[in-house]
Scaffold this motif. Structure first.
Motif, short mmCIF file in Angstrom:
data_model
loop_
_atom_site.label_atom_id
_atom_site.label_comp_id
_atom_site.label_asym_id
_atom_site.label_seq_id
_atom_site.Cartn_x
_atom_site.Cartn_y
_atom_site.Cartn_z
N MET A 1 1.11 -1.42 0.29
CA MET A 1 -0.08 0.21 0.48
C MET A 1 0.65 1.17 0.02
O MET A 1 0.27 1.82 -0.79
CB MET A 1 -0.54 -0.43 1.54
N LEU A 2 1.67 1.13 0.41
CA LEU A 2 3.00 2.09 1.15
C LEU A 2 3.46 2.84 -0.82
O LEU A 2 3.84 3.71 -1.00
CB LEU A 2 3.57 2.92 2.14
N ASP A 3 3.93 1.49 -1.17
CA ASP A 3 4.51 1.77 -2.08
C ASP A 3 3.56 2.49 -3.63
O ASP A 3 4.15 3.02 -4.13
CB ASP A 3 4.81 0.11 -2.57
N ILE A 4 2.29 2.75 -3.35
CA ILE A 4 1.90 3.46 -4.29
C ILE A 4 1.95 5.10 -3.89
O ILE A 4 2.03 5.76 -4.45
CB ILE A 4 0.50 3.01 -3.94
N TRP A 5 2.47 5.04 -2.72
CA TRP A 5 2.07 6.28 -2.28
C TRP A 5 3.58 6.87 -2.91
O TRP A 5 3.83 7.73 -3.45
CB TRP A 5 2.60 6.52 -0.73
N PHE A 6 4.66 5.72 -2.25
CA PHE A 6 6.07 6.61 -2.43
C PHE A 6 6.84 6.16 -3.70
O PHE A 6 7.61 7.03 -4.26
CB PHE A 6 7.06 6.00 -1.37
N ALA A 7 5.34 5.72 -5.18
CA ALA A 7 6.91 5.23 -5.89
C ALA A 7 6.18 6.58 -6.86
O ALA A 7 5.25 7.70 -6.36
CB ALA A 7 5.94 3.69 -6.48
N PRO A 8 7.20 6.61 -8.51
CA PRO A 8 7.21 7.54 -9.09
C PRO A 8 5.88 7.89 -9.62
O PRO A 8 5.23 6.74 -10.27
CB PRO A 8 8.52 7.69 -9.36
N LYS A 9 5.35 9.03 -8.82
CA LYS A 9 4.48 9.09 -10.21
C LYS A 9 4.33 9.49 -12.07
O LYS A 9 5.42 9.79 -12.13
CB LYS A 9 3.02 10.14 -10.26
N HIS A 10 3.74 9.15 -13.21
CA HIS A 10 4.21 9.35 -14.47
C HIS A 10 4.60 10.99 -14.25
O HIS A 10 4.87 10.82 -15.13
CB HIS A 10 2.82 8.75 -14.91
N PHE A 11 3.91 11.90 -14.03
CA PHE A 11 4.39 13.12 -13.68
C PHE A 11 4.81 13.72 -12.86
O PHE A 11 5.81 14.87 -13.83
CB PHE A 11 2.92 14.35 -14.12
N GLU A 12 5.72 13.40 -12.28
CA GLU A 12 7.17 13.56 -11.74
C GLU A 12 8.04 13.42 -12.66
O GLU A 12 8.64 12.56 -12.69
CB GLU A 12 7.25 12.63 -10.40
N SER A 13 9.29 15.07 -12.42
CA SER A 13 10.64 13.89 -12.74
C SER A 13 11.79 15.11 -11.68
O SER A 13 11.40 16.63 -11.34
CB SER A 13 10.31 14.96 -14.89
N THR A 14 12.74 15.23 -12.32
CA THR A 14 13.67 15.51 -11.35
C THR A 14 13.38 17.52 -12.24
O THR A 14 13.88 18.49 -11.47
CB THR A 14 14.96 15.45 -11.79
N ALA A 15 12.80 17.87 -13.37
CA ALA A 15 13.44 19.20 -14.05
C ALA A 15 11.70 19.47 -13.79
O ALA A 15 12.15 20.76 -13.11
CB ALA A 15 12.46 18.54 -15.84
N LEU A 16 10.84 19.23 -12.68
CA LEU A 16 9.54 19.42 -12.44
C LEU A 16 9.63 20.38 -10.63
O LEU A 16 9.61 21.70 -11.32
CB LEU A 16 8.82 18.50 -12.35
N TYR A 17 10.52 19.08 -10.35
CA TYR A 17 10.61 20.11 -8.74
C TYR A 17 11.72 20.79 -9.08
O TYR A 17 11.91 21.79 -8.23
CB TYR A 17 11.45 18.80 -8.10
N GLU A 18 12.67 20.83 -9.32
CA GLU A 18 13.62 21.79 -9.91
C GLU A 18 12.84 23.30 -10.63
O GLU A 18 13.64 23.91 -9.41
CB GLU A 18 14.38 21.74 -11.35
N ARG A 19 12.21 22.99 -11.20
CA ARG A 19 10.93 24.52 -11.65
C ARG A 19 10.62 25.21 -9.89
O ARG A 19 9.97 25.70 -10.34
CB ARG A 19 9.94 23.97 -12.95
N LEU A 20 9.92 23.97 -9.41
CA LEU A 20 9.08 24.00 -8.23
C LEU A 20 9.86 24.95 -7.44
O LEU A 20 9.78 25.23 -5.78
CB LEU A 20 8.67 22.83 -7.36
N GLY A 21 11.44 25.23 -7.34
CA GLY A 21 12.36 25.88 -6.81
C GLY A 21 12.89 24.46 -5.52
O GLY A 21 13.65 24.70 -4.65
N VAL A 22 13.05 23.29 -5.69
CA VAL A 22 13.56 22.13 -4.46
C VAL A 22 15.18 22.48 -4.47
O VAL A 22 15.67 22.22 -3.54
CB VAL A 22 13.58 20.48 -5.53
N ARG A 23 15.88 22.73 -5.59
CA ARG A 23 17.43 23.51 -5.08
C ARG A 23 17.74 24.55 -4.52
O ARG A 23 18.54 24.30 -3.50
CB ARG A 23 17.80 23.90 -7.00
N PHE A 24 16.65 25.56 -4.02
CA PHE A 24 16.54 26.46 -2.97
C PHE A 24 16.47 25.78 -1.85
O PHE A 24 16.77 25.76 -1.00
CB PHE A 24 15.84 27.51 -3.55
N VAL A 25 15.55 25.48 -1.99
CA VAL A 25 15.03 24.01 -0.74
C VAL A 25 15.97 23.18 -0.05
O VAL A 25 16.61 23.58 1.14
CB VAL A 25 13.99 23.37 -0.98
#
Length: 136
Positions: A1-25
């Motif tokens: 069950m937890l694997d469903i939450w933690f598994a990467p989603k189809h829309f997730e990418s490192t580029a997405l998170y970088e655009r959201l500011g993860v490198r600053f965080v």
């Protein structure tokens, strides 16, 4: 069950998170960001670059994400309840929500970003080694 939450989603990418500011965080997270790690030597996980340490790091990202999401939902529920019973204004709730997203949820986003990156390395390393199960 937890694997469903933690598994990467189809829309997730490192580029997405970088655009959201993860490198600053990533620079300023008190328990493991670049600034604190370099200045104070704080390390959450010892990553040696071998497969087992990377799998341990991946598990640690799950645990830290779960802690942050749980804290976010708890504080959000508490603040929402206070707004519903009119102990706080809608404006105060909005400010609290922004603070919670910034201080509590953004580190969870960092953990998802880290997990995407480390999973790619683990998959490459597993291709060169005998099979090891990634998700337990």
């Amino acid at each position: 069950m937890l694997d469903i939450w933690f598994a990467p989603k189809h829309f997730e990418s490192t580029a997405l998170y970088e655009r959201l500011g993860v490198r600053f965080v990533k620079r300023y997270v008190p328990t493991g960001g670049d600034f604190f790690r370099q200045r104070y030597g704080i390390r959450i996980v010892d990553i040696r670059g071998d497969l087992n340490s990377l799998i341990q790091f991946e598990k640690c990202t799950r645990k830290l994400e779960a802690i942050h999401v749980t804290a976010f939902l708890g504080f959000l529920t508490w603040s929402l309840w206070r707004a519903i019973i009119r102990q706080t204004s809608v404006m105060d709730f909005g400010i609290a929500f922004l603070v919670y997203v910034t201080l509590i949820l953004s580190p969870a986003m960092l953990q998802r970003y880290n997990r995407l990156r480390v999973n790619a390395v683990i998959r490459r390393m597993m291709g060169r080694q005998p099979r090891t199960r990634l998700y337990n």
